[in-house]
Design a protein around this motif. Structure first.
Motif, PDB file in Angstrom:
ATOM      1  N   ASP A 374      -3.813   3.158 -11.535  1.00 50.04           N
ATOM      2  CA  ASP A 374      -3.897   2.830 -10.265  1.00 50.04           C
ATOM      3  C   ASP A 374      -4.012   4.603  -9.528  1.00 50.04           C
ATOM      4  O   ASP A 374      -5.140   5.703  -9.157  1.00 50.04           O
ATOM      5  CB  ASP A 374      -4.484   2.347  -9.343  1.00 50.04           C
ATOM      6  CG  ASP A 374      -4.912   0.749  -8.864  1.00 50.04           C
ATOM      7  OD1 ASP A 374      -6.357   1.193 -10.399  1.00 50.04           O
ATOM      8  OD2 ASP A 374      -5.328  -0.400  -8.948  1.00 50.04           O
ATOM      9  N   ARG A 375      -2.797   5.076  -9.381  1.00 50.98           N
ATOM     10  CA  ARG A 375      -2.435   6.515  -8.767  1.00 50.98           C
ATOM     11  C   ARG A 375      -2.603   7.315  -9.827  1.00 50.98           C
ATOM     12  O   ARG A 375      -3.231   8.357 -10.034  1.00 50.98           O
ATOM     13  CB  ARG A 375      -1.115   5.915  -8.485  1.00 50.98           C
ATOM     14  CG  ARG A 375      -0.427   5.852  -7.744  1.00 50.98           C
ATOM     15  CD  ARG A 375       1.334   5.856  -7.193  1.00 50.98           C
ATOM     16  NE  ARG A 375       2.224   5.820  -8.099  1.00 50.98           N
ATOM     17  CZ  ARG A 375       2.919   3.672  -8.253  1.00 50.98           C
ATOM     18  NH1 ARG A 375       2.500   3.345  -7.694  1.00 50.98           N
ATOM     19  NH2 ARG A 375       3.363   3.832  -9.445  1.00 50.98           N
ATOM     20  N   ASP A 378      -6.788   8.434 -10.311  1.00 52.10           N
ATOM     21  CA  ASP A 378      -6.694   9.040  -8.937  1.00 52.10           C
ATOM     22  C   ASP A 378      -6.421  10.754  -9.401  1.00 52.10           C
ATOM     23  O   ASP A 378      -6.567  11.510  -8.726  1.00 52.10           O
ATOM     24  CB  ASP A 378      -6.473   8.401  -7.699  1.00 52.10           C
ATOM     25  CG  ASP A 378      -6.330   7.576  -6.962  1.00 52.10           C
ATOM     26  OD1 ASP A 378      -7.740   6.787  -7.611  1.00 52.10           O
ATOM     27  OD2 ASP A 378      -6.254   6.171  -6.473  1.00 52.10           O
ATOM     28  N   ASP A 379      -5.194  11.035  -9.910  1.00 47.15           N
ATOM     29  CA  ASP A 379      -5.440  12.157 -10.576  1.00 47.15           C
ATOM     30  C   ASP A 379      -5.097  13.090 -11.589  1.00 47.15           C
ATOM     31  O   ASP A 379      -5.681  14.018 -11.281  1.00 47.15           O
ATOM     32  CB  ASP A 379      -3.645  12.217 -10.590  1.00 47.15           C
ATOM     33  CG  ASP A 379      -2.641  11.916  -9.553  1.00 47.15           C
ATOM     34  OD1 ASP A 379      -3.502  11.725  -7.997  1.00 47.15           O
ATOM     35  OD2 ASP A 379      -1.281  11.185  -9.662  1.00 47.15           O
ATOM     36  N   SER A 382     -10.871  15.863 -13.154  1.00 45.36           N
ATOM     37  CA  SER A 382     -12.188  15.542 -13.009  1.00 45.36           C
ATOM     38  C   SER A 382     -12.539  16.291 -14.448  1.00 45.36           C
ATOM     39  O   SER A 382     -12.659  17.154 -14.629  1.00 45.36           O
ATOM     40  CB  SER A 382     -12.973  15.912 -12.073  1.00 45.36           C
ATOM     41  OG  SER A 382     -14.026  16.420 -11.439  1.00 45.36           O
ATOM     42  N   ARG A 394     -12.537   1.535 -15.300  1.00 47.21           N
ATOM     43  CA  ARG A 394     -12.844   0.785 -13.317  1.00 47.21           C
ATOM     44  C   ARG A 394     -13.500  -0.640 -13.110  1.00 47.21           C
ATOM     45  O   ARG A 394     -13.385  -1.290 -12.750  1.00 47.21           O
ATOM     46  CB  ARG A 394     -12.755   1.946 -12.474  1.00 47.21           C
ATOM     47  CG  ARG A 394     -11.849   3.068 -11.703  1.00 47.21           C
ATOM     48  CD  ARG A 394     -12.007   4.036 -10.807  1.00 47.21           C
ATOM     49  NE  ARG A 394     -11.790   4.915 -10.857  1.00 47.21           N
ATOM     50  CZ  ARG A 394     -10.584   5.071 -10.188  1.00 47.21           C
ATOM     51  NH1 ARG A 394     -10.548   4.059  -9.908  1.00 47.21           N
ATOM     52  NH2 ARG A 394     -10.381   6.349  -9.855  1.00 47.21           N
TER      53      ARG A 394
END
Lengths: 402, 131
Positions: A374-375, A378-379, A382, A394
């Motif tokens: 999950d961490r 997010d990083d 894109s 996801r």
């Protein structure tokens, strides 16, 4: 049509005559359509009724025959009774089906009864008619009957002038499963292999299922070219024939890349853990499809930890299939493999990240691993490639949590 | 044997003759057999419950055997029922898919009636011990 009427008018035909002709044409066409529809309807009704009657007869014949067949009792008397009450077609059809399903002494008993009832003679006669499709159908049913006389006729039919009939005769010999018939089928195939690869594949699949030993001998004997060797080896792998591991190992060193790929695929299908070293060697093959097959094969066995590093390297392979299969193989190696996949998310190579993300979508992660993932998600930078994989991952994670 | 007479088996096979062979073989052993020739009917009857084992044709076409097995295993009452699957020799893909979908025992056709009985008895005993 209107031009036709206009031309009649030009030749001086009165308008009423044109109308009469048009009306007659419509009536005649209507009658023709009606008669054709009626014929078709009658044909359907008659065929449906005949099929329903045949089904009912087969059910009744089965009710007489099956209790004897499944208890191993002599079936002669029941077969004669069934033939006289429900007809020879229904009785023979039930007996042939039972012979396909049952093995052991009862199978030979059924062949003998079919011969005594005259079914073999009837089919042998049909297998000599002029129409190839009728000969082929009769030969297929002869194969289901089995027994020495049916086999004799099937062997003879491997010399039929029509290739499709020869093919069915070979199939019949393999359905019969007798060793003499299997040998004749192989002999005939070697002289006269069908042109379509689907038919060749079907022959090897059946041969692997009923006589894997003979097929292995054929492969070892060196009488096949490499394309046939590939089909034969594939069939042995699909049949789960563990005895063919040594042959597959030999072919994994073939100069033909397609054979190497097939051999390693077969070793993977057979889940041959002792071939791990060979699979790792072929991960560095110059041909991408061999590397992809090797990565996939590694995914089907529980590897030692030595596998993870070479598989991790393949996450940056120029070919998508190799990367995807390597990632999938890692995802099946427990926590060690998952750690490698999670680690590869930190790499600069976006293709390696994509392969790892896609494979992780199918893994049951521990709470700690999920938190790490999950961490990391997010990083992630894109870009189009990662976004698709991330949204897929996801949604899978959300499903799992739900 | 007296214990076995109470066991109920559901046979799902598209071929009438095979279905009858299986029914006759198993009834002779004292099982109570219900046979159906279509997967939809099979899952409807299975959901009513009361079966100790299911014997399923792995080459069904409507619905195909994978759909049937998925439907059966997704039902809470049926998720633990032992399933034996019938397949043709050489169908390794069918076998591995069936295993993934929760088939406990694979029986190859052609089979010997005595072998089939032994294998099913073994599966039922194994389940009885596990309870």
């Amino acid at each position: 049509m209107s031009r036709f009427f206009e031309s009649l008018g030009r030749f001086g035909a009165p308008e009423s005559l044109v109308f009469v002709i048009a009306a007659w044409v419509v009536v005649v066409l209507g009658v023709v359509v009606f008669v054709a529809a009626l014929g078709l309807l009658t044909h359907h009704v008659v065929t449906d009724r005949r099929r329903a009657r045949d089904r009912a007869y087969r059910r009744r014949a089965a009710a007489v025959l099956v209790p004897k067949l499944s208890s191993g009792q002599p079936v002669d008397e029941a077969a004669r009774e069934s033939a006289s009450r429900w007809g020879m077609d229904a009785t023979a059809s039930v007996l042939r089906r039972a012979r396909i399903e049952l093995k052991g002494p009862i199978s030979e008993e059924i062949s003998r009864v079919l011969e005594e009832l005259g079914e073999i003679d009837r089919l042998a006669k049909l297998s000599r008619t002029r129409k190839p499709w009728r000969r082929a159908n009769a030969l297929r049913e002869l194969g289901e009957c089995g027994g020495p006389r049916a086999r004799e006729r099937l062997i003879e039919a491997t010399q039929d002038p029509e290739p499709s009939v020869r093919r069915v005769a070979r199939e019949g010999l393999l359905i019969d499963r007798g060793p003499e018939g299997v040998k004749a089928a192989i002999q005939s195939y070697l002289l006269d292999a069908p042109t379509r690869s689907a038919w060749r594949r079907a022959f090897y699949a059946r041969l692997a299922a009923v006589a894997s030993e003979e097929l292995r001998e054929l492969l070892v004997g060196g009488r096949l070219d490499w394309k046939e060797e590939k089909l034969a080896l594939e069939a042995l792998g699909d049949a789960g024939d563990r005895e063919s591991r040594s042959i597959a190992t030999k072919f994994a060193a073939s100069p033909q890349a397609e054979l190497r790929a097939t051999a390693i695929r077969v070793l993977g299908k057979l889940q041959d853990e002792s071939s791990q070293g060979l699979m790792l060697d072929l991960l560095d093959d110059p041909e991408w499809f061999v590397r992809a097959a090797a990565a996939r094969a590694l995914g089907s066995i529980p590897c030692s930890e030595d596998c993870c590093l070479p598989l991790e390297e393949k996450l940056t392979d120029p070919e998508w299939w190799v990367r995807a299969n390597a990632a999938k193989a890692l995802s099946r190696q427990g926590d060690t493999g998952v750690e490698v996949l999670l680690r590869s998310l930190d790499k600069d190579d976006r293709y390696a990240r994509h392969a790892a993300l896609t494979a992780l979508a199918y893994v049951d992660l521990s709470a700690e691993q999920q938190a790490h993932l999950d961490r990391r998600l997010d990083d992630l930078p894109s870009d189009g490639l990662d976004e698709t994989a991330v949204s897929f991952l996801r949604s899978n994670l959300a499903l799992e949590r739900a | 044997m007296p214990e076995e007479t109470t066991k109920r088996i559901l046979v799902v096979h598209e071929q009438d003759v095979v279905s009858q062979i299986l029914t006759s073989t198993l009834e002779a052993e004292g099982y109570l057999v219900t046979a159906v020739s279509d997967g939809l009917e099979g899952s409807r009857i299975a959901k009513q419950g009361g079966f100790d084992l299911m014997l399923v044709d792995l080459n069904m076409s409507h619905p195909n055997s994978s759909e049937f097995l998925r439907a059966v295993r997704s039902e809470k009452v049926l998720s633990r029922i032992p399933i034996a699957g019938l397949l043709l020799p050489g169908e390794a893909e069918v076998a591995s898919r069936a295993r993934q979908l929760g088939v406990d025992l694979l029986v190859e056709e052609p089979f010997e009636p005595e072998d089939l009985k032994d294998q099913l008895r073994g599966l039922l005993d194994e389940r009885a011990k596990a309870r």
